[in-house]
Design a protein around this motif. Structure first.
Motif, PDB file in Angstrom:
ATOM      1  N   LEU A  55      11.872   7.202   2.371  1.00 56.71           N
ATOM      2  CA  LEU A  55      11.943   5.751   2.219  1.00 56.71           C
ATOM      3  C   LEU A  55      12.687   5.369   0.941  1.00 56.71           C
ATOM      4  N   ARG A  56      12.467   6.144  -0.118  1.00 55.08           N
ATOM      5  CA  ARG A  56      13.159   5.846  -1.375  1.00 55.08           C
ATOM      6  C   ARG A  56      14.664   5.976  -1.214  1.00 55.08           C
ATOM      7  N   LEU A  57      15.081   6.920  -0.381  1.00 53.52           N
ATOM      8  CA  LEU A  57      16.511   7.136  -0.161  1.00 53.52           C
ATOM      9  C   LEU A  57      17.118   6.087   0.763  1.00 53.52           C
ATOM     10  N   LEU A  58      16.357   5.683   1.771  1.00 53.07           N
ATOM     11  CA  LEU A  58      16.916   4.841   2.832  1.00 53.07           C
ATOM     12  C   LEU A  58      16.618   3.356   2.671  1.00 53.07           C
ATOM     13  N   LEU A  59      15.538   3.012   1.965  1.00 54.19           N
ATOM     14  CA  LEU A  59      15.115   1.613   1.883  1.00 54.19           C
ATOM     15  C   LEU A  59      15.003   1.165   0.426  1.00 54.19           C
ATOM     16  N   PRO A  60      16.041   0.552  -0.116  1.00 54.78           N
ATOM     17  CA  PRO A  60      15.991   0.069  -1.507  1.00 54.78           C
ATOM     18  C   PRO A  60      14.804  -0.833  -1.816  1.00 54.78           C
ATOM     19  N   THR A 107       0.820  -1.215   0.000  1.00 54.36           N
ATOM     20  CA  THR A 107       0.000   0.000   0.000  1.00 54.36           C
ATOM     21  C   THR A 107       0.852   1.262   0.000  1.00 54.36           C
ATOM     22  N   GLY A 108       2.138   1.122   0.322  1.00 56.10           N
ATOM     23  CA  GLY A 108       3.013   2.288   0.285  1.00 56.10           C
ATOM     24  C   GLY A 108       3.326   2.756  -1.121  1.00 56.10           C
ATOM     25  N   ASN A 109       2.882   2.018  -2.123  1.00 59.65           N
ATOM     26  CA  ASN A 109       3.116   2.360  -3.513  1.00 59.65           C
ATOM     27  C   ASN A 109       1.827   2.872  -4.146  1.00 59.65           C
ATOM     28  N   ARG A 110       1.876   4.046  -4.743  1.00 53.20           N
ATOM     29  CA  ARG A 110       0.698   4.624  -5.384  1.00 53.20           C
ATOM     30  C   ARG A 110       0.446   4.001  -6.741  1.00 53.20           C
ATOM     31  N   ASN A 111      -0.822   3.966  -7.133  1.00 57.20           N
ATOM     32  CA  ASN A 111      -1.202   3.615  -8.500  1.00 57.20           C
ATOM     33  C   ASN A 111      -1.247   4.916  -9.295  1.00 57.20           C
ATOM     34  N   ARG A 112      -0.225   5.155 -10.072  1.00 55.20           N
ATOM     35  CA  ARG A 112      -0.133   6.427 -10.801  1.00 55.20           C
ATOM     36  C   ARG A 112      -1.099   6.500 -11.975  1.00 55.20           C
ATOM     37  N   ARG A 150       4.055  12.279   1.269  1.00 55.63           N
ATOM     38  CA  ARG A 150       5.014  12.421   0.171  1.00 55.63           C
ATOM     39  C   ARG A 150       6.439  12.528   0.708  1.00 55.63           C
ATOM     40  N   LEU A 151       6.591  13.288   1.788  1.00 59.56           N
ATOM     41  CA  LEU A 151       7.917  13.479   2.372  1.00 59.56           C
ATOM     42  C   LEU A 151       8.455  12.167   2.935  1.00 59.56           C
TER      43      LEU A 151
END
Length: 244
Positions: free
Chosen positions: A143-148, A121-126, A137-138
């Motif tokens: 998370l994108r920076l810290l969690l591959p 659910t942490g991923n949006r359906n664009r 958003r922040l």
């Protein structure tokens, strides 16, 4: 019907396999260590075991494994430890999705193969331009920076959305987005929505892994359910018990 499952030894993948076997479906699993499989699986004539590492399989090899399959499901995920989060392969889920889709297309099946991906659910359906707050958003940017693994999950779903799309002749897909995963022993009530009805970051709920496995199996075996959700990224929540 025959389904190939990758990630079958994982906490959710094993429930998907059990649900398919209980429905008298034929299942193939790709596993590195067959000795870790339940003993009942090893003697089940509905189950075929392929000993291999998904990351080391060629497109030609995978095409052979799935040639007689009507569906493919990925429950792959990164182990929640330092090596699993920050070690290689960083694109475990995405690379598997690309490999499986390329193998399906190489076979050029007469009818589309169902592809079910376990996502988050942490991923949006664009495709739906789902709105989220600035705070969320922040947090997701961090998370994108810290969690591959978060980036890997996003890219895997995006590959299905943008590369397979809605009109591919050989691949139809659904990316299932469960809320916070918990362990339970039995299938219970759950709800499925096209988009999140609560914040995945600031108001996350839960859903049992066995319910996620049940819904994924329903997508594979029930054509009405598949028609309802194909080409989408449904969110699955646990149904709250009624107050007595």
């Amino acid at each position: 019907m025959t389904t190939l499952v990758v990630g079958a030894t994982g906490a959710t993948g094993k429930h998907l396999v059990e649900q398919l076997l209980n429905s008298r479906q034929k299942v193939k699993v790709i596993v590195r260590s067959p000795e870790k499989l339940p003993e009942a699986w090893k003697t089940n004539d509905q189950l075929s075991i392929i000993q291999a590492s998904v990351s080391e399989i060629t497109v030609d090899e995978m095409a052979g494994y799935i040639r007689d399959c009507d569906a493919v499901a990925s429950c792959l995920g990164h182990h929640p430890n330092w090596k699993g989060i920050y070690g290689k392969p960083r694109r475990l889920v995405t690379d598997a999705v690309v490999l499986l889709c390329n193998a399906i297309q190489k076979n050029a099946p007469g009818k589309p193969v169902k592809f079910v991906l376990m996502n988050t659910t942490g991923n949006r359906n664009r495709d739906l331009n789902e709105p989220i707050s600035m705070g969320q958003r922040l947090v997701i940017a961090i998370l994108r920076l810290l969690l591959p693994p978060h980036v890997d999950n996003e890219k895997a779903a995006d590959y299905l959305r943008t590369q397979m799309g809605q009109t591919n002749r050989f691949v139809e897909w659904v990316a299932v987005r469960p809320d916070g995963l918990v362990n339970e022993d039995q299938v219970t009530g759950y709800e499925v929505h096209p988009s999140p009805t609560r914040s995945a970051i600031f108001n996350a709920g839960t859903v049992s892994r066995i319910n996620v496995g049940h819904f994924m199996a329903e997508l594979i075996t029930n054509n009405d359910v598949w028609s309802r959700w194909k080409g989408q990224m449904p969110v699955i929540y646990q149904t709250a018990p009624k107050n007595r």
